[in-house]
Enzyme design. Sequence first.
Site, PDB file in Angstrom:
ATOM      1  N   GLU A  47     -11.036  -6.929  -1.234  1.00 13.07           N
ATOM      2  CA  GLU A  47      -9.866  -6.904  -2.119  1.00 13.07           C
ATOM      3  C   GLU A  47      -9.211  -8.278  -2.186  1.00 13.07           C
ATOM      4  OE1 GLU A  47      -5.266  -5.662  -1.760  1.00 13.07           O
ATOM      5  OE2 GLU A  47      -6.703  -4.523  -0.562  1.00 13.07           O
ATOM      6  N   ASP A  51      -9.053 -10.324  -5.752  1.00 10.15           N
ATOM      7  CA  ASP A  51      -7.778 -10.691  -6.363  1.00 10.15           C
ATOM      8  C   ASP A  51      -7.830 -12.127  -6.888  1.00 10.15           C
ATOM      9  OD1 ASP A  51      -4.766 -10.294  -6.737  1.00 10.15           O
ATOM     10  OD2 ASP A  51      -4.816 -12.028  -5.408  1.00 10.15           O
ATOM     11  N   ASP A 120      -6.579  -1.724  -5.662  1.00  7.49           N
ATOM     12  CA  ASP A 120      -7.224  -2.430  -4.539  1.00  7.49           C
ATOM     13  C   ASP A 120      -8.735  -2.274  -4.581  1.00  7.49           C
ATOM     14  OD1 ASP A 120      -4.684  -3.079  -3.745  1.00  7.49           O
ATOM     15  OD2 ASP A 120      -4.615  -1.707  -2.044  1.00  7.49           O
ATOM     16  N   GLU A 123     -10.250  -4.450  -7.346  1.00  6.01           N
ATOM     17  CA  GLU A 123     -10.346  -5.843  -6.917  1.00  6.01           C
ATOM     18  C   GLU A 123     -11.495  -6.026  -5.928  1.00  6.01           C
ATOM     19  OE1 GLU A 123      -5.679  -7.258  -7.344  1.00  6.01           O
ATOM     20  OE2 GLU A 123      -6.389  -6.444  -5.434  1.00  6.01           O
TER      21      GLU A 123
END
Length: 233
Positions: A47, A51, A120, A123
Amino acid sequence: MDPNKKSLLMASLPASVTNQFLIRRALTHRSYLNENREVLEDNERLEFLGDAILAFVVGDWLYKRYPEKREGFLTKIRAALVHTHQLAAFARRVGLGNALYLGKGEEMTGGRDRDPILCDAFEALIAAIYIDAGLDAVREFVLPMIESEAEKIVLQRGEEDVKSRLQEWAQSQGYGSPQYSLVAESGPDHNKTFTVAVHVHEKIAGIGTGFGKQSAEKEAAAAAIKNLDISDV
């Protein structure tokens, strides 16, 4: 996990993505790890990487797609595209929720449809795609979703409350909030026309006319934005 529940997600992935171990890790919530000690890692590290990759891919696309737009515009559109709610919507579009590995408690409390968990995992999935198949595969997967949504967001921004834009700008200049005053009204009660002036820093910045006070205020704000040569804020 019923393999059929993962079919939509797997069909959405680029053909170059083949590492099932990484995909499973991206779909593994920490609650599942807590209840299944044989599983060594959840998706939190992926994650973190995803991101950053998303921010780059979206920023790169926006920079090329809107060459005439300024930094403020690009920043706001990117923020909207990578917002938790929006990424969760992308996750739902590819059936990610059904493919998650969740602990029993999280499952029982509706974790498969919670925005933070979906965001989450999305990502993390981006990071898994990147590690397995590279940046081009990430673009192949995410840009069709980004492109369609960006057009909606830009359209909404064009139609957003111009009063808010004017207020943002005025306050950023230290002028305080714009003030609206009724200049005139005409016509019968059932079809009145209103004329409103907007004052910025104690000066008339724009005048607008509409079939309601709110409509006239928006027209006045739009006129002020044009008269004051306010760029994207």
